[in-house]
Design a protein around this motif. Structure first.
Motif, PDB file in Angstrom:
ATOM      1  N   THR A  28       0.890  -1.243   0.070  1.00  7.11           N
ATOM      2  CA  THR A  28       0.000   0.092   0.104  1.00  7.11           C
ATOM      3  C   THR A  28       0.973   1.098  -0.146  1.00  7.11           C
ATOM      4  O   THR A  28       2.001   1.242   0.566  1.00  7.11           O
ATOM      5  N   LEU A  29       0.473   2.264  -0.661  1.00  2.00           N
ATOM      6  CA  LEU A  29       1.069   3.651  -0.468  1.00  2.00           C
ATOM      7  C   LEU A  29       0.027   4.475   0.355  1.00  2.00           C
ATOM      8  O   LEU A  29      -1.085   4.524   0.179  1.00  2.00           O
ATOM      9  N   HIS A  30       0.703   5.449   1.328  1.00  3.84           N
ATOM     10  CA  HIS A  30       0.270   6.096   2.204  1.00  3.84           C
ATOM     11  C   HIS A  30       0.384   7.647   1.787  1.00  3.84           C
ATOM     12  O   HIS A  30       1.600   8.136   1.671  1.00  3.84           O
ATOM     13  N   MET A  31      -0.517   8.294   1.645  1.00  8.02           N
ATOM     14  CA  MET A  31      -0.590   9.775   1.313  1.00  8.02           C
ATOM     15  C   MET A  31      -1.389  10.367   2.575  1.00  8.02           C
ATOM     16  O   MET A  31      -2.697  10.408   2.135  1.00  8.02           O
ATOM     17  N   GLY A  32      -0.529  10.903   3.559  1.00  6.18           N
ATOM     18  CA  GLY A  32      -1.410  11.596   4.585  1.00  6.18           C
ATOM     19  C   GLY A  32      -2.195  10.266   5.268  1.00  6.18           C
ATOM     20  O   GLY A  32      -1.556   9.142   5.710  1.00  6.18           O
ATOM     21  N   ASN A  33      -3.552  10.405   5.370  1.00  5.59           N
ATOM     22  CA  ASN A  33      -4.127   9.224   5.990  1.00  5.59           C
ATOM     23  C   ASN A  33      -4.742   8.321   4.898  1.00  5.59           C
ATOM     24  O   ASN A  33      -5.598   7.339   5.175  1.00  5.59           O
ATOM     25  N   LEU A  34      -4.737   8.823   3.630  1.00  4.38           N
ATOM     26  CA  LEU A  34      -5.245   8.078   2.467  1.00  4.38           C
ATOM     27  C   LEU A  34      -4.183   6.873   1.907  1.00  4.38           C
ATOM     28  O   LEU A  34      -3.210   6.889   2.047  1.00  4.38           O
ATOM     29  N   ILE A  35      -5.009   5.735   1.813  1.00  9.32           N
ATOM     30  CA  ILE A  35      -4.188   4.476   1.543  1.00  9.32           C
ATOM     31  C   ILE A  35      -4.432   4.225   0.196  1.00  9.32           C
ATOM     32  O   ILE A  35      -5.624   4.163  -0.350  1.00  9.32           O
ATOM     33  N   PHE A  36      -3.296   3.912  -0.709  1.00 12.78           N
ATOM     34  CA  PHE A  36      -3.550   3.483  -2.158  1.00 12.78           C
ATOM     35  C   PHE A  36      -3.254   2.043  -2.000  1.00 12.78           C
ATOM     36  O   PHE A  36      -2.035   1.743  -2.007  1.00 12.78           O
ATOM     37  N   PRO A  37      -4.108   1.039  -2.374  1.00 14.48           N
ATOM     38  CA  PRO A  37      -3.683  -0.170  -2.421  1.00 14.48           C
ATOM     39  C   PRO A  37      -2.947  -0.394  -3.837  1.00 14.48           C
ATOM     40  O   PRO A  37      -3.444  -0.228  -4.971  1.00 14.48           O
ATOM     41  N   VAL A  38      -1.559  -0.860  -3.748  1.00 19.43           N
ATOM     42  CA  VAL A  38      -0.904  -0.819  -4.796  1.00 19.43           C
ATOM     43  C   VAL A  38      -1.289  -1.573  -6.047  1.00 19.43           C
ATOM     44  O   VAL A  38      -1.156  -1.322  -7.266  1.00 19.43           O
ATOM     45  N   PRO A  39      -1.816  -3.013  -5.681  1.00 16.07           N
ATOM     46  CA  PRO A  39      -2.107  -3.900  -6.825  1.00 16.07           C
ATOM     47  C   PRO A  39      -3.507  -3.210  -7.583  1.00 16.07           C
ATOM     48  O   PRO A  39      -3.354  -3.272  -8.764  1.00 16.07           O
ATOM     49  N   GLN A  40      -4.285  -2.795  -6.912  1.00 14.76           N
ATOM     50  CA  GLN A  40      -5.487  -1.902  -7.925  1.00 14.76           C
ATOM     51  C   GLN A  40      -5.098  -0.578  -8.293  1.00 14.76           C
ATOM     52  O   GLN A  40      -5.384  -0.372  -9.510  1.00 14.76           O
ATOM     53  N   LEU A  41      -3.986  -0.100  -7.590  1.00 14.46           N
ATOM     54  CA  LEU A  41      -3.449   1.200  -8.348  1.00 14.46           C
ATOM     55  C   LEU A  41      -2.691   1.012  -9.763  1.00 14.46           C
ATOM     56  O   LEU A  41      -3.035   1.611 -10.555  1.00 14.46           O
ATOM     57  N   VAL A  42      -2.042  -0.170  -9.753  1.00 13.98           N
ATOM     58  CA  VAL A  42      -1.233  -0.467 -10.883  1.00 13.98           C
ATOM     59  C   VAL A  42      -2.328  -1.049 -11.829  1.00 13.98           C
ATOM     60  O   VAL A  42      -2.040  -0.783 -13.285  1.00 13.98           O
ATOM     61  N   ALA A  43      -3.262  -1.923 -11.415  1.00 16.41           N
ATOM     62  CA  ALA A  43      -4.366  -2.258 -12.341  1.00 16.41           C
ATOM     63  C   ALA A  43      -5.029  -1.100 -12.911  1.00 16.41           C
ATOM     64  O   ALA A  43      -5.277  -1.180 -14.391  1.00 16.41           O
ATOM     65  N   GLY A  44      -5.473  -0.124 -12.128  1.00 16.36           N
ATOM     66  CA  GLY A  44      -5.836   0.954 -12.581  1.00 16.36           C
ATOM     67  C   GLY A  44      -5.135   1.584 -13.950  1.00 16.36           C
ATOM     68  O   GLY A  44      -5.515   2.151 -14.807  1.00 16.36           O
ATOM     69  N   LEU A  45      -3.793   1.876 -13.467  1.00 14.98           N
ATOM     70  CA  LEU A  45      -2.904   2.578 -14.443  1.00 14.98           C
ATOM     71  C   LEU A  45      -2.969   1.842 -15.667  1.00 14.98           C
ATOM     72  O   LEU A  45      -2.795   2.200 -16.843  1.00 14.98           O
TER      73      LEU A  45
END
Lengths: 426, 286
Positions: free
Chosen positions: B130-147
């Motif tokens: 996961t990537l954290h930006m402040g309190n926001l969590i970006f799940p990396v697998p879904q992020l990569v799938a989205g990109l």
């Protein structure tokens, strides 16, 4: 007088011979009946989202039938030392696939009883399938043995031919709340709030209702009530909802692949309650547990059997050997073993009744307490409605991939890890 | 506000994956007027390809997307060559039933071959990151799938709108007979279009084992949502399917969180009915 051509005559002779063969065939069918065969129908979800559990349940019934039909002196369960029942009757199984769907399960029950002519039914894992399928059996005055379905509503229908082996979700809910009280008392856990996540089905909804009642009776507050559609593409909003409410404890009624999705989504969203206890769910599935590896640890659930219970149930090992040969090495779990017990108890009742009259056998089932070395309590006894009042389960916690016995305390083999270890510290 | 952004973000990421699945269906539907009922099962097969490459050869799903895309391209082309080709010019129901049969075949073949057990790939490059930006969590697998979805859909859009082959596809979609008169081999166009449609869903399925269990039923819901995205975005419109995918993902997540989790699919299908009622050809329909 009409004159037929020789070709037509040959056709008539051919059809006549065919009809005679068909007639002979049906005669052969009745000879089969004379060969002392009892047909039992099984209905399990052999395809669909919970097929893996359904196939294990079917293998469990097949295991029980193998023990009943053949001499197994090495196995210490009733009927193992003899060959067949009622002086030589053998059980033949006829299998059906419910796909986990109530309508399919119902029509398969009708087919098995009307067309296959089975004497009784065993099934159906999903409470939502067991309910309509057992209605069909009840209407036709045929016995329905239900191993694993846990919805308490199934045995609140005053049916005469329905018998359920597993503990109900009502019993489990009370047990879960007892665990929380015990934790608060002995470990100063300070658990006050509960979240419930459950599949939107007969099983899940009923489990959630029982959980709410048990929680209220135990003085706990339900702060999150989260149903979801089975087979969902994601459980993000469900876990977000839980995270927002942040209950101290989580009760889950989540089957099959949905369970692994739930655990992984909880990990992705970096959320865990202090304690998570599961009804009949992916938690008890040894395959899912293995697949989830370390992520499955520290979750809890009620378990009627796991290989770690071997010391409590020494008779299981020899039976499990046969079971494993049918499942590619996967051991019994709490659900499948109940289906084996269902078959064994039914066979014991037929033997004791000395008859194949369903009424007599049903009355015999009610009138006796049955030895059941494959059950935690060692006994099976049915009360009105068909519930096995001797049904027991132990609350376990997965630690290092092993189902460790936690509660009741007198049956525990290790100490509970509380609170659950955070994802980042595993 | 933070929670709203997190929920919306999760929804959009899921929506981008829906968009990639839908793009494949959209191109087949738009060009050939064929409803591929086996689209969800293509996704499931791609997930198995990725899973087994990971399990047996230790190939990460991030790399397996290529193999899965190629595999499903071939599967799509074969589907056209062996089944769909014979349904062209016949009532639409024939192709629909043929692909429905194919869906059942694929599902049961996988069940027979791999059992209904759930297969999970652990320790992939992306899993559980996961990537954290402040309190926001970006799940990396879904992020990569989205990109990945963004890139693939962009490439297909460019292919269709900026290349001679793409113009040939558009010409075939508009009027097959006229396209043939202009010298376009429409049979080959159909073959490649079915393959490209398959490749899109193959790429989506290839990355999914990073975060989703593989089993024979896994494609069903994705297939259904892809139909919604295509109908909502407009038959044959790749940007329409993409936007509809993100819309569906966002509505699903927001309704699930702010109304009730059990309401999320009601909201999605409610939105679909509303759009189709107000604009039967979809948002960007031709």
């Amino acid at each position: 007088m009409t004159h037929r051509s020789p070709r037509l005559n040959r056709w008539i002779v051919f059809v006549a011979v065919l009809l005679m063969l068909v007639g002979f065939g049906s005669g052969a069918g009745s000879v089969m009946a004379a060969e002392k065969i009892i047909k039992i129908g099984t209905i399990f979800p052999l395809t669909g989202p919970v097929a893996t559990a359904g196939q294990r349940c079917q293998a469990a019934v097949q295991t029980a039938v193998e023990i009943i039909n053949n001499k197994h002196p090495e196995i210490k369960v009733p009927l193992a030392k003899q060959e067949g029942i009622l002086n030589g009757y053998k059980i033949v199984l006829v299998h059906a696939d419910s796909q986990g769907k109530p309508d399919v399960g119902k029509s398969e029950a009708e087919r098995l009883l009307n067309q296959e002519g089975v004497w009784a039914l065993i099934g159906s894992y999903n409470s939502s399938v067991s309910k309509p399928a057992s209605f069909v059996a009840e209407r036709m005055k045929r016995i329905f043995m239900c191993g694993a379905s846990s919805s308490a509503a199934l045995t609140q229908r005053d049916m005469n031919y329905f018998f359920r082996l597993a503990p109900t979700d009502k019993t489990e809910s009370i047990e879960f709340v007892d665990v929380l009280k015990w934790m608060n008392k002995t470990k100063k856990a300070n658990v006050k709030t509960i979240g419930i996540i459950y599949e939107n089905s007969e099983f899940g909804k009923h489990a959630a209702e029982e959980a709410k009642m048990a929680a209220a009776a135990g003085g706990f507050k339900v702060v999150a009530d989260v149903p979801f559609s089975p087979g969902a593409t994601n459980l993000n909003s469900e876990v977000q909802t839980l995270k927002k409410s942040n209950p101290d404890a989580l009760f889950g009624a989540v089957l099959g692949a949905d369970y692994s999705l739930l655990v992984r989504t909880m990990k992705q969203m970096a959320w865990l309650p202090n304690i998570a206890i599961n009804y009949c769910s992916g938690y008890q599935d040894p395959v899912i547990t293995k697949q989830l590896a370390g992520d499955a640890d520290f979750f809890m659930g009620s378990t009627a059997y796991s290989p770690q219970f071997a010391s409590l149930m020494p008779a299981v090992a020899a039976v499990e050997k046969i079971f494993k040969s049918k499942t590619g090495g996967v051991p019994f779990d709490g659900d499948s073993i109940q289906e084996a017990v269902a078959m064994l108890v039914l066979a014991q009742a037929i033997e004791k009744a000395g008859s194949l009259d369903p009424d007599k056998v049903a009355k015999t089932l009610y009138a006796n307490t049955w030895d059941s070395p494959l059950s935690l309590g060692g006994k099976v006894a049915f009360v009105k409605g068909g519930q096995n009042i001797k049904a027991q389960s132990i609350v376990t916690q997965l630690q290092g991939g092993q189902y460790k016995r936690i509660y009741p305390e007198e049956m525990a083999d290790t100490k509970i890890i509380f609170p659950m270890k955070p994802w980042g510290k595993r | 506000m933070e929670t709203f952004v997190q929920v919306l973000l999760d929804g959009m990421l899921n929506g981008m994956v829906y968009a990639l699945v839908a793009a494949g269906l959209c191109i087949i539907w738009g060009v050939m007027d064929v409803i591929n009922f086996a689209h969800g099962e293509y996704l499931m097969v791609a997930m198995y390809v990725s899973y087994w490459l990971g399990f047996l050869l230790n190939v990460d799903p991030l790399l397996s997307v290529i193999a899965a895309g190629i595999f499903i391209f071939i599967l799509g082309a074969m589907t056209y060559q062996l089944i769909i080709r014979y349904t062209i010019g016949k009532p639409g129901l024939v192709a629909l039933l043929a692909t429905f049969g194919l869906a059942i075949f694929l599902k049961n073949a996988c069940m027979n071959r791999f059992s209904p057990n759930f297969l999970i790939l652990t320790d992939t490059w992306l899993s559980d990151k996961t990537l954290h930006m402040g309190n926001l969590i970006f799940p990396v697998p879904q992020l990569v799938a989205g990109l990945l979805s963004l890139v693939v859909v962009g490439m297909i859009y460019a292919l269709i709108n900026t290349t001679r082959f793409g113009w040939a596809i558009q010409a075939t979609a508009m009027d097959r007979d006229a396209a043939e008169l202009m010298g376009i081999n429409t049979d080959r166009i159909y073959l490649v279009v079915f393959g490209i449609g398959g490749a899109c869903v193959g790429i989506a399925g290839g990355i999914m084992p990073s975060y989703l269990a593989v089993h024979p039923e896994v494609g069903s819901m994705f297939g259904l949502i892809a139909f919604v995205c295509v109908a909502m975005g407009g038959f044959g419109s790749i940007p329409g399917a993409f936007i509809a995918g993100i819309l569906v993902g966002s509505v699903e997540a927001l309704a699930g969180f702010y109304i009730a989790p059990v309401f999320k699919y009601i909201a999605v299908f409610g939105l679909y009915l509303t759009v189709v009622f107000l604009r039967p050809k979809g948002i960007f329909g031709w």
